[in-house]
Scaffold this motif. Structure first.
Motif, PDB file in Angstrom:
ATOM      1  N   PRO A  30       0.797  -1.242   0.000  1.00 56.54           N
ATOM      2  CA  PRO A  30       0.000   0.000   0.000  1.00 56.54           C
ATOM      3  C   PRO A  30       0.823   1.283   0.000  1.00 56.54           C
ATOM      4  CG  PRO A  30      -0.982  -1.596   1.472  1.00 56.54           C
ATOM      5  CD  PRO A  30       0.316  -2.195   1.010  1.00 56.54           C
ATOM      6  N   GLY A  31       2.011   1.271   0.592  1.00 53.99           N
ATOM      7  CA  GLY A  31       2.815   2.492   0.646  1.00 53.99           C
ATOM      8  C   GLY A  31       3.780   2.661  -0.503  1.00 53.99           C
ATOM      9  N   ASP A  32       3.825   1.695  -1.430  1.00 53.03           N
ATOM     10  CA  ASP A  32       4.802   1.731  -2.516  1.00 53.03           C
ATOM     11  C   ASP A  32       4.421   2.727  -3.600  1.00 53.03           C
ATOM     12  OD1 ASP A  32       6.444  -0.152  -1.388  1.00 53.03           O
ATOM     13  OD2 ASP A  32       5.623  -1.832  -2.533  1.00 53.03           O
ATOM     14  N   VAL A  33       5.441   3.288  -4.228  1.00 48.39           N
ATOM     15  CA  VAL A  33       5.261   4.100  -5.441  1.00 48.39           C
ATOM     16  C   VAL A  33       6.340   3.684  -6.428  1.00 48.39           C
ATOM     17  CG1 VAL A  33       4.044   6.142  -4.596  1.00 48.39           C
ATOM     18  CG2 VAL A  33       6.474   5.944  -4.206  1.00 48.39           C
ATOM     19  N   TRP A  34       5.901   3.178  -7.572  1.00 47.90           N
ATOM     20  CA  TRP A  34       6.823   2.706  -8.608  1.00 47.90           C
ATOM     21  C   TRP A  34       6.615   3.514  -9.882  1.00 47.90           C
ATOM     22  CZ3 TRP A  34       7.053  -3.401  -8.973  1.00 47.90           C
ATOM     23  CH2 TRP A  34       7.486  -3.918  -7.748  1.00 47.90           C
ATOM     24  N   VAL A  35       7.715   3.869 -10.552  1.00 43.53           N
ATOM     25  CA  VAL A  35       7.595   4.317 -11.938  1.00 43.53           C
ATOM     26  C   VAL A  35       7.015   3.159 -12.726  1.00 43.53           C
ATOM     27  CG1 VAL A  35       8.891   4.876 -14.026  1.00 43.53           C
ATOM     28  CG2 VAL A  35       9.459   6.005 -11.873  1.00 43.53           C
ATOM     29  N   MET A  36       6.024   3.445 -13.571  1.00 47.38           N
ATOM     30  CA  MET A  36       5.389   2.405 -14.387  1.00 47.38           C
ATOM     31  C   MET A  36       5.141   3.008 -15.763  1.00 47.38           C
ATOM     32  SD  MET A  36       4.525  -0.839 -13.686  1.00 47.38           S
ATOM     33  CE  MET A  36       4.048  -0.986 -11.966  1.00 47.38           C
ATOM     34  N   THR A  37       6.165   2.955 -16.599  1.00 44.14           N
ATOM     35  CA  THR A  37       6.109   3.604 -17.905  1.00 44.14           C
ATOM     36  C   THR A  37       6.037   2.556 -19.009  1.00 44.14           C
ATOM     37  OG1 THR A  37       7.191   5.272 -19.306  1.00 44.14           O
ATOM     38  CG2 THR A  37       8.631   3.714 -18.183  1.00 44.14           C
ATOM     39  N   SER A  38       5.597   2.966 -20.183  1.00 44.05           N
ATOM     40  CA  SER A  38       5.413   2.038 -21.306  1.00 44.05           C
ATOM     41  C   SER A  38       6.698   1.298 -21.625  1.00 44.05           C
ATOM     42  CB  SER A  38       4.934   2.788 -22.549  1.00 44.05           C
ATOM     43  OG  SER A  38       3.700   3.406 -22.315  1.00 44.05           O
ATOM     44  N   GLY A  39       6.554   0.018 -21.937  1.00 47.09           N
ATOM     45  CA  GLY A  39       7.707  -0.822 -22.264  1.00 47.09           C
ATOM     46  C   GLY A  39       8.148  -0.627 -23.696  1.00 47.09           C
ATOM     47  N   ASN A  40       8.915   0.440 -23.915  1.00 51.16           N
ATOM     48  CA  ASN A  40       9.435   0.737 -25.247  1.00 51.16           C
ATOM     49  C   ASN A  40      10.591   1.717 -25.108  1.00 51.16           C
ATOM     50  OD1 ASN A  40       8.158   3.131 -24.579  1.00 51.16           O
ATOM     51  ND2 ASN A  40       6.628   3.010 -26.181  1.00 51.16           N
ATOM     52  N   THR A  41      11.271   1.949 -26.201  1.00 49.32           N
ATOM     53  CA  THR A  41      12.178   3.090 -26.267  1.00 49.32           C
ATOM     54  C   THR A  41      11.402   4.230 -26.904  1.00 49.32           C
ATOM     55  OG1 THR A  41      13.026   2.296 -28.385  1.00 49.32           O
ATOM     56  CG2 THR A  41      14.267   1.690 -26.422  1.00 49.32           C
ATOM     57  N   SER A  42      11.941   5.411 -26.842  1.00 40.79           N
ATOM     58  CA  SER A  42      11.220   6.578 -27.365  1.00 40.79           C
ATOM     59  C   SER A  42      10.794   6.353 -28.812  1.00 40.79           C
ATOM     60  CB  SER A  42      12.112   7.816 -27.262  1.00 40.79           C
ATOM     61  OG  SER A  42      12.363   8.115 -25.906  1.00 40.79           O
ATOM     62  N   ASP A  43       9.523   6.711 -29.096  1.00 42.09           N
ATOM     63  CA  ASP A  43       8.956   6.709 -30.445  1.00 42.09           C
ATOM     64  C   ASP A  43       8.608   5.321 -30.980  1.00 42.09           C
ATOM     65  OD1 ASP A  43       9.281   9.491 -30.530  1.00 42.09           O
ATOM     66  OD2 ASP A  43      11.317   9.293 -31.307  1.00 42.09           O
TER      67      ASP A  43
END
Length: 749
Positions: free
Chosen positions: A317-330
């Motif tokens: 409950p206390g966690d904060v993770w970066v969760m970004t798209s699985g790709n390189t730019s573009d």
């Protein structure tokens, strides 16, 4: 006794609607039957008149959470004397026309099961029921049955089969139904695809806590994830992903973890915790403690809550993770395992993969709240492929969309099915994803297009695709499509005064448009006013290097002596600026643009906020952030009558330069710029309304993602006009295809 035939249209198949009706009928002493048909669900209900009336009312008020009821139609029948209520088999041919639910966040009942050590689905990361779980991303074909989903390879165990066949169970006909005995499973892999020891979820959590970057396969594709509090991990992810400044999305393990770091109002909480679970842009609060590289120099951060069981199991409950798209730019998001290993091995330290194939990739949707309601910035997982209902049926249209932030649209009758976000059609991988998605949509909705609609820009890959379709074509001007999209969303046909503000769109005169005032309906438009054309020195380089626009503006205002003007901008000019201006003065590689986005770029560079950009729209974003919370003064501008009228902001830029010379802080001048542009929009709209008698205004285009400008424009107009805004599709080019489709249908009449 009374017997009714009840026809319900909307998203009422694959969402537990028939078992809901079955159980409601038994509770209400109603006999008869329920079945799926080509438009939704059909019921014949027989019982005493008060019971039938109560049953009919409860169909809407107690419907399953995923059901979206468009209409309920009834007709009286002669009582047949039925004694029981039955669920009848569906006609497969009719079922091909059923609407498909978007993917839906894990419900509270399933979350309770995966948290209960006594439950057979304890810690099972593929737990779902008819009220939640994957839909669109696993469907291979229709009718929507398990054999036509990516769950086909997983044979249900006796316990799951019993749930699936019991109308009283919430997993009745839940096509992705599974458990640890018979369903998919996660595995942990190194960068070379070799298995790693240990419990996959527990070990993945440990590795992220240790500062590693994970590639996590979810519902619509892979995420790249790391601990958002770990500055080194976030910096490593940013460097490896080649993403210099654009903010990362963050997933928090609970609403409390978001509240501790951001300012969240009731509408934002509702959006965060709803069934779609988009990324929601929130203002950072006093307790914000994430790594600086998560959202550098930005007072906002994109936050979301877990939406798949795997997220609930990974994040405390206390966690904060970066969760970004699985790709390189573009590039498009990775969703196939081999492709993910090939493309993400240089970014992720390890992979958390599973063996349930994803049929349709789907990025996370992005939204914010404006005026108390959701304002969609990217429409994808959780929203697609739910249709937009048009104001009238027409031929089947494939609308190809634009070049940037592409999404396409397919119509059937009076329904418009917008695709999930595809992305920028600037490389072969994204284009291949685009063509595959179009073919899949045609199968999924059983549509053979009769007409193809497209942008007028001849070099857009989406336009070239349309040209090769072999279908009758309808070319739709870019900004007309923007305004038509707003009208279509609201079930309007026009006319309206449309204000279409964006960066670039191909104009009827071959120039680059982007600051347009149109008198438009769904069939056509007249360009009543425009922002003054300005040259783009160096062509596309001027968009990537806004300092060029500022230098050219100062040159127009003050001649070559502008360099002696005592403002910070003139002290930062790079070498070669003289040659650039000389070429532009001769008309060499300096196309003319009326784009409102270029005004923002010019102002951002002039004020020293952003001279070069690392992602699309960065200068405009940072200019808005500088102005946030301030109410500026209206600077001078000119409006020249004509056909079209021309709005010239050179006087405003002269005022900005003079104020800079007097030492006025750039943030105050950024607020002045916004106030000036808003005043000009309202002033021109009032002039055009007085001349045309039209009192309806439609606002569209990517510039209106700037809520500072949007709020001021709406505030100036809403008392005297009906102001139409986007709510269901983005104001940017992600909504363009809806407008193209609406125009093509109207022109076909």
């Amino acid at each position: 006794m009374k017997r009714l035939r009840i026809e319900i249209t909307g998203i009422v198949q694959g969402v537990g609607f028939r078992p809901f009706v079955h159980n409601l009928a038994r509770r209400s002493a109603i006999a008869g039957w329920v079945a799926n048909d080509g438009r939704g669900v059909v019921i014949e209900a027989e019982g005493e008149q008060p019971a039938v009336a109560a049953f009919l009312a409860a169909l809407r008020t107690e419907a399953p959470p995923l059901a979206v009821i468009d209409a309920i139609r009834t007709g009286a029948l002669t009582p047949a004397g039925d004694k029981e209520f039955a669920i009848l088999a569906s006609d497969p041919a009719a079922a091909r026309l059923a609407l498909i639910s978007p993917d839906v966040a894990t419900c509270a009942d399933c979350r309770a099961e995966i948290a209960d050590p006594a439950d057979r689905r304890y810690r099972y990361p593929f737990t779902n029921c008819t009220n939640c779980g994957p839909r669109y991303t696993i469907i291979e074909d229709v009718p929507y049955d398990r054999v036509r989903t990516t769950m086909a390879a997983f044979k249900m165990c006796p316990a799951c089969r019993s749930e699936y066949e019991d109308p009283a169970d919430r997993r009745f006909h839940a096509q992705p139904n599974a458990c640890p005995v018979c369903g998919p499973a996660y595995r942990l892999l190194d960068r070379d695809g070799r298995p790693l020891p240990g419990d996959p979820l527990a070990e993945a959590r440990r590795l992220v806590a240790a500062g590693k970057v994970a590639a996590i396969k979810g519902i619509g594709g892979y995420h790249l994830a790391c601990n958002a509090l770990d500055a080194e991990a976030v910096a490593a992810l940013r460097s490896r992903k080649v993403r210099e400044d654009k903010p990362f999305a963050v997933m928090a393990g609970s609403l409390e973890a978001i509240r501790a770091r951001c300012r969240v109002d009731a509408a934002e909480e509702e959006l965060l915790a709803g069934t779609a679970r988009p990324i929601v842009l929130l203002a950072k609060g006093p307790g914000y403690d994430l790594a600086a590289a998560v959202a550098p120099g930005n007072p906002y951060v994109g936050m979301m809550l877990p939406y798949a069981p795997v997220h609930w199991l990974l994040l405390a409950p206390g966690d904060v993770w970066v969760m970004t798209s699985g790709n390189t730019s573009d590039e498009p998001i990775a969703f196939e395992d081999d492709d993910a290993l090939a493309r993400l091995a240089g970014i992720a330290d390890f992979f958390l993969a599973h063996n349930r194939p994803i049929r349709c990739r789907a990025d996370d949707s992005v939204a914010r709240v404006f005026a108390g309601r959701p304002y969609i910035l990217r429409r994808s997982r959780g929203f697609a492929p739910a249709p937009v209902r048009l104001n009238a049926p027409g031929p089947a249209v494939l609308a190809c969309g634009g070049e940037l932030k592409n999404a396409f649209c397919l119509t059937r009758g009076d329904l418009a099915f917008m695709s999930a976000h595809v992305g920028d059609l600037e490389n072969m991988a994204t284009y291949n994803a685009y063509t595959d998605a179009i073919a899949h949509y045609q199968r999924l909705f059983d549509v053979v297009p009769e007409v193809v609609a497209h942008d007028l820009h001849p070099e857009y890959l989406a336009t070239k695709y349309a040209m090769e379709c072999g279908l009758p074509r309808v070319g739709v001007q870019h900004h007309h499509a923007h305004i038509a999209a707003v009208l279509a969303e609201h079930g309007e046909s026009g006319p309206a005064i449309g204000v279409a503000f964006d960066g670039t769109g191909y104009g009827d005169d071959g120039r680059l448009w982007g600051g347009e005032f149109l008198l438009a309906d769904l069939k056509g438009y007249t360009r009543l006013a425009q922002l003054a054309y300005m040259p783009l020195p160096g062509g596309a380089r001027a968009i990537r290097e806004p300092w060029r626009l500022a230098a050219r503006m100062l040159y127009e205002l003050y001649g070559a002596d502008f360099v002696n003007k005592d403002i910070p901008f003139t002290r930062t000019l790079p070498a070669g600026w003289e040659l650039m201006l000389d070429a532009a003065a001769k008309g060499l590689n300096a196309p003319l643009s009326s784009g409102a986005g270029r005004l923002f770029d010019t102002a951002a560079a002039l004020l020293g906020i952003r001279g070069t950009i690392n992602y699309e729209g960065q200068a405009a974003v940072e200019l808005e952030l500088a102005a946030a919370g301030r109410r500026g003064r209206v600077l001078p501008y000119d409006v020249t009558a004509g056909e079209p009228a021309v709005v010239d902001f050179r006087p405003a830029f002269a005022a900005l330069a003079d104020a800079l010379g007097r030492g006025t802080p750039p943030a105050l001048l950024a607020a002045d710029f916004h106030a000036t542009l808003a005043d000009a929009v309202a002033s021109v709209v009032r002039r055009l309304a007085a001349a045309s008698g039209v009192r309806k205004v439609a606002l569209s285009g990517g510039v209106f993602q700037n809520v500072t400008l949007l709020g001021q424009v709406v505030g100036l107009l809403e008392k005297d006009f009906t102001v139409l805004l986007h709510r269901r599709v983005p104001a940017n080019d992600g909504g363009l295809a809806l407008g193209q489709a609406a125009v093509a249908i109207e022109r076909s009449r």
